[in-house]
Design a protein around this motif. Structure first.
Motif, PDB file in Angstrom:
ATOM      1  N   PHE A 161       5.911   3.350   8.585  1.00  0.00           N
ATOM      2  CA  PHE A 161       6.415   4.836   9.699  1.00  0.00           C
ATOM      3  C   PHE A 161       7.758   5.152   9.722  1.00  0.00           C
ATOM      4  CE2 PHE A 161       7.930   4.909  13.847  1.00  0.00           C
ATOM      5  CZ  PHE A 161       6.614   5.339  14.789  1.00  0.00           C
ATOM      6  N   GLY A 162       8.574   6.300   9.735  1.00  0.00           N
ATOM      7  CA  GLY A 162       9.833   7.077   9.382  1.00  0.00           C
ATOM      8  C   GLY A 162      10.352   5.877   8.209  1.00  0.00           C
ATOM      9  N   GLN A 163       9.416   6.137   6.773  1.00  0.00           N
ATOM     10  CA  GLN A 163      10.444   5.654   5.631  1.00  0.00           C
ATOM     11  C   GLN A 163      10.816   6.780   4.534  1.00  0.00           C
ATOM     12  OE1 GLN A 163      10.917   2.037   6.005  1.00  0.00           O
ATOM     13  NE2 GLN A 163      10.001   2.596   7.769  1.00  0.00           N
ATOM     14  N   ARG A 164      11.195   6.865   4.445  1.00  0.00           N
ATOM     15  CA  ARG A 164      11.794   7.797   2.949  1.00  0.00           C
ATOM     16  C   ARG A 164      11.903   7.605   2.027  1.00  0.00           C
ATOM     17  NH1 ARG A 164      15.948  11.326   5.563  1.00  0.00           N
ATOM     18  NH2 ARG A 164      16.725  11.648   3.172  1.00  0.00           N
ATOM     19  N   ASN A 165      11.578   8.474   0.958  1.00  0.00           N
ATOM     20  CA  ASN A 165      10.973   8.050  -0.487  1.00  0.00           C
ATOM     21  C   ASN A 165      10.060   6.870  -0.572  1.00  0.00           C
ATOM     22  OD1 ASN A 165      13.469   9.681  -0.430  1.00  0.00           O
ATOM     23  ND2 ASN A 165      14.549   8.569  -0.680  1.00  0.00           N
ATOM     24  N   ILE A 166       9.364   7.187  -0.564  1.00  0.00           N
ATOM     25  CA  ILE A 166       7.774   6.388  -0.547  1.00  0.00           C
ATOM     26  C   ILE A 166       6.676   7.021  -1.864  1.00  0.00           C
ATOM     27  CG2 ILE A 166       8.533   4.875   1.628  1.00  0.00           C
ATOM     28  CD1 ILE A 166       5.711   6.729   2.167  1.00  0.00           C
ATOM     29  N   ALA A 167       5.849   6.403  -1.999  1.00  0.00           N
ATOM     30  CA  ALA A 167       5.078   6.601  -3.118  1.00  0.00           C
ATOM     31  C   ALA A 167       4.044   5.585  -3.286  1.00  0.00           C
ATOM     32  CB  ALA A 167       5.602   6.601  -4.721  1.00  0.00           C
ATOM     33  N   ILE A 168       3.123   5.678  -3.622  1.00  0.00           N
ATOM     34  CA  ILE A 168       1.806   5.568  -4.787  1.00  0.00           C
ATOM     35  C   ILE A 168       1.195   6.093  -5.345  1.00  0.00           C
ATOM     36  CG2 ILE A 168      -0.534   4.336  -3.935  1.00  0.00           C
ATOM     37  CD1 ILE A 168      -0.177   4.837  -0.558  1.00  0.00           C
ATOM     38  N   THR A 169       1.316   4.922  -6.248  1.00  0.00           N
ATOM     39  CA  THR A 169       1.063   5.968  -8.154  1.00  0.00           C
ATOM     40  C   THR A 169       0.263   4.961  -8.900  1.00  0.00           C
ATOM     41  OG1 THR A 169       3.336   5.365  -9.597  1.00  0.00           O
ATOM     42  CG2 THR A 169       3.310   7.332  -8.153  1.00  0.00           C
ATOM     43  N   GLY A 170       0.470   5.778  -9.753  1.00  0.00           N
ATOM     44  CA  GLY A 170      -0.923   4.960 -11.202  1.00  0.00           C
ATOM     45  C   GLY A 170      -2.423   5.117 -11.436  1.00  0.00           C
ATOM     46  N   ASN A 171      -2.938   5.281 -11.883  1.00  0.00           N
ATOM     47  CA  ASN A 171      -3.990   5.313 -12.569  1.00  0.00           C
ATOM     48  C   ASN A 171      -5.350   4.453 -12.366  1.00  0.00           C
ATOM     49  OD1 ASN A 171      -3.315   7.911 -13.445  1.00  0.00           O
ATOM     50  ND2 ASN A 171      -2.693   6.859 -15.518  1.00  0.00           N
ATOM     51  N   GLY A 172      -4.696   3.228 -11.062  1.00  0.00           N
ATOM     52  CA  GLY A 172      -6.066   2.415 -10.510  1.00  0.00           C
ATOM     53  C   GLY A 172      -6.298   3.256  -9.378  1.00  0.00           C
ATOM     54  N   THR A 173      -8.097   2.703  -8.854  1.00  0.00           N
ATOM     55  CA  THR A 173      -7.678   2.761  -7.634  1.00  0.00           C
ATOM     56  C   THR A 173      -7.645   1.860  -6.388  1.00  0.00           C
ATOM     57  OG1 THR A 173     -10.458   2.489  -9.501  1.00  0.00           O
ATOM     58  CG2 THR A 173     -10.642   2.323  -7.076  1.00  0.00           C
ATOM     59  N   LEU A 174      -8.021   2.174  -5.180  1.00  0.00           N
ATOM     60  CA  LEU A 174      -7.942   2.112  -3.526  1.00  0.00           C
ATOM     61  C   LEU A 174      -9.651   2.001  -3.663  1.00  0.00           C
ATOM     62  CD1 LEU A 174      -5.043   4.339  -2.493  1.00  0.00           C
ATOM     63  CD2 LEU A 174      -4.646   1.930  -3.989  1.00  0.00           C
ATOM     64  N   ASP A 175      -9.752   1.204  -3.487  1.00  0.00           N
ATOM     65  CA  ASP A 175     -11.452   0.708  -2.923  1.00  0.00           C
ATOM     66  C   ASP A 175     -10.702   0.076  -1.309  1.00  0.00           C
ATOM     67  OD1 ASP A 175     -13.638   0.548  -2.217  1.00  0.00           O
ATOM     68  OD2 ASP A 175     -14.345  -1.070  -3.484  1.00  0.00           O
ATOM     69  N   GLY A 176     -11.539   1.087  -0.172  1.00  0.00           N
ATOM     70  CA  GLY A 176     -11.449   0.802   1.295  1.00  0.00           C
ATOM     71  C   GLY A 176     -12.778  -0.602   1.462  1.00  0.00           C
ATOM     72  N   GLN A 177     -13.752  -0.439   0.333  1.00  0.00           N
ATOM     73  CA  GLN A 177     -15.428  -1.254   1.070  1.00  0.00           C
ATOM     74  C   GLN A 177     -15.774  -0.899   2.409  1.00  0.00           C
ATOM     75  OE1 GLN A 177     -14.864  -5.231  -0.983  1.00  0.00           O
ATOM     76  NE2 GLN A 177     -13.057  -5.567  -0.187  1.00  0.00           N
ATOM     77  N   ALA A 178     -15.746   0.494   2.235  1.00  0.00           N
ATOM     78  CA  ALA A 178     -16.759   0.938   3.751  1.00  0.00           C
ATOM     79  C   ALA A 178     -17.794   0.827   2.664  1.00  0.00           C
ATOM     80  CB  ALA A 178     -15.265   2.051   4.726  1.00  0.00           C
ATOM     81  N   ASN A 241       9.985  12.740   2.180  1.00  0.00           N
ATOM     82  CA  ASN A 241       9.433  12.538   0.314  1.00  0.00           C
ATOM     83  C   ASN A 241       9.026  11.162   0.300  1.00  0.00           C
ATOM     84  OD1 ASN A 241      11.958  13.745   0.842  1.00  0.00           O
ATOM     85  ND2 ASN A 241      13.516  12.001   0.205  1.00  0.00           N
ATOM     86  N   VAL A 242       7.449  11.580   0.219  1.00  0.00           N
ATOM     87  CA  VAL A 242       6.277  11.290   0.016  1.00  0.00           C
ATOM     88  C   VAL A 242       5.873  11.418  -1.138  1.00  0.00           C
ATOM     89  CG1 VAL A 242       3.957  10.707   0.939  1.00  0.00           C
ATOM     90  CG2 VAL A 242       5.861  10.618   2.546  1.00  0.00           C
ATOM     91  N   LEU A 243       5.561  10.478  -1.988  1.00  0.00           N
ATOM     92  CA  LEU A 243       3.940  11.053  -3.429  1.00  0.00           C
ATOM     93  C   LEU A 243       3.337   9.950  -3.360  1.00  0.00           C
ATOM     94  CD1 LEU A 243       3.492  12.456  -6.075  1.00  0.00           C
ATOM     95  CD2 LEU A 243       5.136  10.637  -7.093  1.00  0.00           C
ATOM     96  N   ILE A 244       1.981  10.463  -3.490  1.00  0.00           N
ATOM     97  CA  ILE A 244       0.844  10.192  -3.886  1.00  0.00           C
ATOM     98  C   ILE A 244       0.374  10.388  -5.189  1.00  0.00           C
ATOM     99  CG2 ILE A 244      -1.689   9.162  -2.981  1.00  0.00           C
ATOM    100  CD1 ILE A 244      -0.351  10.044   0.362  1.00  0.00           C
ATOM    101  N   GLU A 245       0.028   9.929  -5.950  1.00  0.00           N
ATOM    102  CA  GLU A 245      -0.218  10.658  -7.856  1.00  0.00           C
ATOM    103  C   GLU A 245      -1.190   9.569  -8.197  1.00  0.00           C
ATOM    104  OE1 GLU A 245       2.373  12.960 -10.739  1.00  0.00           O
ATOM    105  OE2 GLU A 245       2.695  10.589 -10.035  1.00  0.00           O
ATOM    106  N   GLY A 246      -1.666  10.002  -8.915  1.00  0.00           N
ATOM    107  CA  GLY A 246      -3.000   9.956  -9.748  1.00  0.00           C
ATOM    108  C   GLY A 246      -3.966   8.089  -9.100  1.00  0.00           C
TER     109      GLY A 246
END
Length: 486
Positions: A161-178, A241-246
């Motif tokens: 919320f209201g942040q600058r210069n944030i990222a989620i990167t790498g070649n791993g997995t995000l599993d929501g388990q839904a 400045n948001v990056l979501i990569e890989g």
């Protein structure tokens, strides 16, 4: 960026004035329709804007400091709750001036992750972050937007919320388990595990829609426990400045990547595979300067859906999505490949999609617009080129003003300057299904060098003004004009 308290205050102030402005915009749109004036860039001039937009979209750069979550107590056994370990690692990284919070090989169970400025959450190739199925792990409530409506609700799985210069990167997995046992049944549909008499979101959703129409202050729209409004997977809110990569994203409760009121966003080389209810892939909402590039989508709803707020809330904030560039993406299952709407009341302009591939019998539409007279909004300057469609179930190009409420509303939807070049479609029920209103026709729909093969039925063209076809073929036959029904 202002601090959290100032940001919320600024968002909550001025709702009535913004709403009045939106109504004036709708009146101006109607007047413009009557005058028949709608400027459109020539093709080459329109696409010449893209390099300038891309110059402004610069992924954030982080200090070369690593903070490994295992050093803060995380255990990669898939069972230990690592929520506090992620929180401590992110806090330490932020305090030090930024860097990477590194998730190593293993399976890490956690609740909500809240990113801070200058923090890159880096998920290595053999790492999986598993998000808890326990709703209490997404408390306390946060300021969020749900189906285009602002409220206080469960935290998204990854939130800023209201942040600058944030990222989620790498070649791993995000599993929501839904799945049909967790999160998805809250939708209420038996298709996703909903059962008669079981609690679901429908009552709360109706209440929230009524609240925004009555202009109830956001501070009083308090949901969360007992209301069953599913959290989004990733939601940066009011960030720059948001990056979501890989990363690979699986099994989401609902919308997967959902930047709201953000500027300078890059979503690159992300793979999304999630077939639950409302499982949109990437939904930039009221954002400026966004690049979505080289991503793979296999979803239970729209692959990419550009949004700008629902009904009165979209008009109150009056923040369009603009300068959106989509390049080299691949779409499989979903409702639409590149979609605009339906929560689009704040408007959208300057969308450029190119070099994309869409192909699945379970993909309903390739290029899609969803709007109606409850949403309204000005949707203009939408450009597409080099689109390869293997097959879709319904139509390669769909513009639908009759979505959901249809004409039951007082806000005029406007779609103008929808330009498609070099689209090839291999199979569909219709080539086009484009339907405006008699009092609000679709304006300036242009197709050039487009080929539609194995089309089962005729195109549906209703209430379109200035339909221009250049070198268009349907089932091998040149088409210079299509009958427009009114």
């Amino acid at each position: 960026m202002t601090n959290r308290r100032e940001f919320i205050r600024n968002l909550l102030i001025g709702g009535t004035a913004a709403f009045m402005t939106a109504e004036l915009v709708s009146c101006e749109a109607v007047a413009e329709l009557r005058r028949g004036l709608w400027p459109c860039f020539p093709k080459d001039e329109a696409w010449a804007q893209v390099p300038e937009i891309l110059k402004r979209i610069k992924p954030p750069v982080f200090p070369q400091r690593d903070f490994h979550v295992i050093r803060f107590g995380a255990v990669g056994d898939g069972k230990t709750d690592c929520t506090d370990a992620f929180r401590r690692a992110i806090a330490a990284c932020s305090k030090a001036g930024g860097g990477r919070v590194v998730v190593p090989s293993g399976k890490f169970l956690t609740g909500a992750i809240h990113l801070r400025s200058n923090v890159n959450l880096h998920v290595t190739s053999d790492a999986t972050i598993r998000f808890s199925r326990d709703p209490t792990k997404y408390l306390p409530l946060v300021f969020s937007r749900w189906e285009g409506m602002e409220l206080m609700n469960y935290s998204p799985f990854i939130y800023a919320f209201g942040q600058r210069n944030i990222a989620i990167t790498g070649n791993g997995t995000l599993d929501g388990q839904a799945n049909p046992e967790a999160w998805w049944p809250w939708n209420g549909s038996s298709r996703y595990g909903g059962k008669a008499g079981a609690p679901n979101q429908r009552k709360a959703r109706t209440a929230l829609v009524e609240m925004i129409e009555r202009h109830v202050p956001v501070s009083e729209r308090v949901f969360g426990e007992g209301h069953y409004l599913r959290p989004q997977f990733i939601q940066p809110y009011g960030c720059q400045n948001v990056l979501i990569e890989g990363v690979t994203i699986e099994n989401s409760p609902m919308w997967e990547i959902h930047p709201v009121l953000c500027r300078n966003v890059t979503v690159r080389r992300v793979t999304i595979s999630s077939h639950g209810p409302n499982n949109d892939g990437c939904d930039p909402e009221s954002c400026t300067d966004v690049l979505i590039k080289d991503c793979n989508f296999n979803t239970g709803d729209d692959c990419i859906a550009i949004k700008s707020g629902r009904n009165a809330d979209g008009r109150r904030l009056h923040s369009p999505s603009q300068n959106i560039v989509i390049q080299g993406c691949r779409m499989k299952d979903g409702h639409g490949g590149v979609t605009i709407g339906s929560e689009i009341s704040g408007g959208v302009r300057n969308v450029f999609a190119e070099n994309c591939q869409m192909d699945s019998p379970n993909l309903d539409h390739a290029l899609r617009v969803k709007n109606n007279a409850m949403r309204g909004g000005l949707l203009e300057d939408l450009y597409f080129r080099n689109i390869e469609v293997g097959q879709v179930a319904h139509a390669a190009i769909t513009i639908d003003f009759n979505y959901e409420e249809g004409e039951k509303g007082k806000f005029i939807p406007v779609v103008r300057n929808f330009v498609v070049n070099d689209l090839k479609s291999g199979k569909s029920k219709h080539a086009l299904d484009v339907q405006g209103f008699k009092h609000a026709p679709i304006l300036n729909l242009q197709l050039e060098n487009c080929t539609f093969d194995n089309v089962a039925g005729p195109s549906i063209v209703k209430n379109v003004r200035d339909l221009i076809l250049r070198n268009v073929r349907i089932n091998g036959r040149p088409v210079e004009a299509l009958e427009v029904m009114n």
